[in-house]
Design a protein around this motif. Structure first.
Motif, short mmCIF file in Angstrom:
data_model
loop_
_atom_site.label_atom_id
_atom_site.label_comp_id
_atom_site.label_asym_id
_atom_site.label_seq_id
_atom_site.Cartn_x
_atom_site.Cartn_y
_atom_site.Cartn_z
N GLN A 96 6.71 5.84 -0.90
CA GLN A 96 5.47 4.87 -0.93
C GLN A 96 4.07 5.50 -0.45
N PRO A 99 0.24 2.52 2.26
CA PRO A 99 0.09 1.16 2.29
C PRO A 99 -0.86 0.53 2.87
N ILE A 101 -1.62 -1.21 5.35
CA ILE A 101 -1.66 -2.81 5.85
C ILE A 101 -2.52 -3.19 7.07
N SER A 109 -2.37 -7.98 3.25
CA SER A 109 -1.63 -6.73 2.70
C SER A 109 -0.31 -6.85 3.91
N TYR A 113 3.26 -6.78 2.11
CA TYR A 113 4.30 -5.65 2.64
C TYR A 113 5.42 -6.29 3.07
N VAL A 117 6.70 -5.77 -1.08
CA VAL A 117 7.08 -4.31 -0.87
C VAL A 117 8.52 -4.18 -0.38
N GLU A 136 6.41 7.77 3.65
CA GLU A 136 5.24 7.17 3.64
C GLU A 136 4.00 8.22 3.57
N TYR A 151 4.45 -2.84 11.09
CA TYR A 151 4.93 -1.88 10.02
C TYR A 151 6.50 -1.25 10.66
N THR A 155 9.59 -1.74 8.11
CA THR A 155 10.35 -0.64 7.71
C THR A 155 11.86 -0.54 8.13
#
Length: 185
Positions: A96, A99, A101, A109, A113, A117, A136, A151, A155
């Motif tokens: 990825q 990102p 975010i 965003s 995400y 995503v 990432e 995040y 994740t």
């Protein structure tokens, strides 16, 4: 600096590479290592995880390292590794990029995400039979470190170890006008 690398059953892990970021050594037949390090200038001791073992992780982030406390004259870092349940001969890397975010309610965003995503990555991962790892490619969060828990939470939902590569928004934000200054930290 010294320590020992063992398996979860207590058996030694011989031949594992340990580094302070400048110097490297290997564990002996008893899983022990010693490393001459300038502890004033070294901040971490890192383990290159042998292929037969799982990569240690927390919140899906790899943690095959220990922080060296400041102002110590000696340091012992032991590592305990879990043997793999399946072969590491074949694996899949899910990549990825960028990102970036931002916080919720800013530009959508974080919402994208979380809602688009991550579910797509989860779906992709479930369709793959081999062990999966993520990477990432920088700029994980925009310029707000307060968004990092968002995040991490998302994740972690994927349930795979995910590595991060630094981006220009992932370093010292007091040097925004010059990336080279931020990267030095």
């Amino acid at each position: 600096m010294s320590g020992r690398v063992t398996s979860t059953d207590g058996s030694p892990v011989a031949g594992a590479v340990v580094s302070d970021g400048l110097n490297c050594t290997q564990t002996d037949s008893d899983g022990r290592y010693t490393l001459t390090s300038d502890l004033e200038n070294r901040h971490f001791i890192m383990l290159s995880v042998p292929a037969e073992y799982e990569i240690p992780a927390r919140h899906s982030l790899p943690i095959p390292f220990k922080r060296i406390p400041r102002y110590v004259e000696t340091f012992t870092a032991d590592f305990v590794l879990e043997p793999r349940k399946e072969s590491s001969d074949h694996h899949t890397l899910i990549v990825q990029g960028d990102p970036q975010i931002k916080d919720f309610f800013w530009d959508n965003s974080a919402e994208a995400y979380r809602d688009v995503v991550i579910p797509d990555i989860i779906k992709t991962r479930k369709s793959i039979a081999t062990p999966c790892y993520g990477i990432e490619l920088g700029d994980v969060i925009y310029n707000e470190l307060t968004v990092y828990p968002v995040y991490l939470h998302n994740t972690d939902r994927v349930n795979m170890v995910t590595f991060n590569v630094i981006g220009n928004h992932d370093h010292d934000q007091t040097t925004l006008l010059k990336d080279s200054l931020g990267a030095a930290n």
